[in-house]
Design a protein around this motif. Structure first.
Motif, PDB file in Angstrom:
ATOM      1  N   VAL A  18      -6.995   8.673  -5.729  1.00  0.00           N
ATOM      2  CA  VAL A  18      -6.473   9.118  -4.433  1.00  0.00           C
ATOM      3  C   VAL A  18      -7.418  10.074  -3.722  1.00  0.00           C
ATOM      4  O   VAL A  18      -7.453  10.099  -2.495  1.00  0.00           O
ATOM      5  CB  VAL A  18      -5.061   9.741  -4.546  1.00  0.00           C
ATOM      6  CG1 VAL A  18      -4.092   8.759  -5.169  1.00  0.00           C
ATOM      7  CG2 VAL A  18      -5.059  11.036  -5.294  1.00  0.00           C
ATOM      8  N   CYS A  21     -10.073   8.143  -1.614  1.00  0.00           N
ATOM      9  CA  CYS A  21      -9.597   7.198  -0.605  1.00  0.00           C
ATOM     10  C   CYS A  21      -9.773   7.785   0.797  1.00  0.00           C
ATOM     11  O   CYS A  21      -9.180   8.812   1.126  1.00  0.00           O
ATOM     12  CB  CYS A  21      -8.127   6.862  -0.847  1.00  0.00           C
ATOM     13  SG  CYS A  21      -7.473   5.683   0.353  1.00  0.00           S
ATOM     14  N   GLU A  24      -6.169   7.439   2.880  1.00  0.00           N
ATOM     15  CA  GLU A  24      -4.914   7.934   2.311  1.00  0.00           C
ATOM     16  C   GLU A  24      -3.851   6.842   2.202  1.00  0.00           C
ATOM     17  O   GLU A  24      -2.743   6.968   2.700  1.00  0.00           O
ATOM     18  CB  GLU A  24      -4.399   9.135   3.103  1.00  0.00           C
ATOM     19  CG  GLU A  24      -5.385  10.276   3.116  1.00  0.00           C
ATOM     20  CD  GLU A  24      -4.951  11.462   3.965  1.00  0.00           C
ATOM     21  OE1 GLU A  24      -3.943  11.388   4.677  1.00  0.00           O
ATOM     22  OE2 GLU A  24      -5.646  12.487   3.887  1.00  0.00           O
ATOM     23  N   VAL A  81       3.207   9.501   0.367  1.00  0.00           N
ATOM     24  CA  VAL A  81       1.754   9.412   0.279  1.00  0.00           C
ATOM     25  C   VAL A  81       1.249  10.519  -0.649  1.00  0.00           C
ATOM     26  O   VAL A  81       1.840  11.594  -0.734  1.00  0.00           O
ATOM     27  CB  VAL A  81       1.097   9.504   1.681  1.00  0.00           C
ATOM     28  CG1 VAL A  81       1.238  10.883   2.285  1.00  0.00           C
ATOM     29  CG2 VAL A  81      -0.365   9.091   1.619  1.00  0.00           C
ATOM     30  N   THR A  83      -2.385  12.511  -1.740  1.00  0.00           N
ATOM     31  CA  THR A  83      -3.783  12.707  -1.337  1.00  0.00           C
ATOM     32  C   THR A  83      -4.530  13.673  -2.239  1.00  0.00           C
ATOM     33  O   THR A  83      -5.737  13.829  -2.093  1.00  0.00           O
ATOM     34  CB  THR A  83      -3.855  13.232   0.107  1.00  0.00           C
ATOM     35  OG1 THR A  83      -3.157  14.473   0.181  1.00  0.00           O
ATOM     36  CG2 THR A  83      -3.255  12.236   1.091  1.00  0.00           C
ATOM     37  N   GLU A  84      -3.828  14.321  -3.160  1.00  0.00           N
ATOM     38  CA  GLU A  84      -4.468  15.299  -4.034  1.00  0.00           C
ATOM     39  C   GLU A  84      -4.328  14.891  -5.490  1.00  0.00           C
ATOM     40  O   GLU A  84      -3.346  14.269  -5.875  1.00  0.00           O
ATOM     41  CB  GLU A  84      -3.845  16.680  -3.823  1.00  0.00           C
ATOM     42  CG  GLU A  84      -4.083  17.218  -2.433  1.00  0.00           C
ATOM     43  CD  GLU A  84      -3.491  18.610  -2.234  1.00  0.00           C
ATOM     44  OE1 GLU A  84      -2.921  19.160  -3.183  1.00  0.00           O
ATOM     45  OE2 GLU A  84      -3.589  19.111  -1.116  1.00  0.00           O
TER      46      GLU A  84
END
Length: 95
Positions: A18, A21, A24, A81, A83-84
């Motif tokens: 992730v 990406c 996201e 979602v 993202t980290e």
């Protein structure tokens, strides 16, 4: 075209993918991650980052995991979602 997260991610949920990406398109489920196919730009940045080799281009998805293509699309709509990077699940295959 899109990439698909398949069975090897189930129970692991590594998040190395992730953070690389650029759009996201990863979504976090309870037991695994999913790729939103309409958001994926097919850049392949995530593929080498997955320590359990769970991410496949849809054209190269092993037949036994073909259902994961639809599952990714379905579950991405229901999940948040991500993202980290997070700690993988305790029962992950490499822990």
């Amino acid at each position: 075209m899109t990439h698909v997260v398949a069975e090897p991610c189930s129970g692991c949920k590594y998040t190395d993918c992730v953070v690389v990406c650029p759009v996201e398109c990863f979504y976090e489920g309870e037991q695994m991650l999913y790729i939103q196919p309409e958001e994926c730009i097919d850049c392949e940045a995530c593929v080498p980052e997955c320590p359990v080799e769970a991410i496949f281009h849809e054209d190269n998805l092993p037949e036994e995991w073909a259902s994961y293509k639809d599952l990714n699309a379905e579950m991405a709509e229901k999940c948040e979602v991500i993202t980290e990077q997070k700690t993988p699940l305790a029962d992950s295959k490499d822990s």
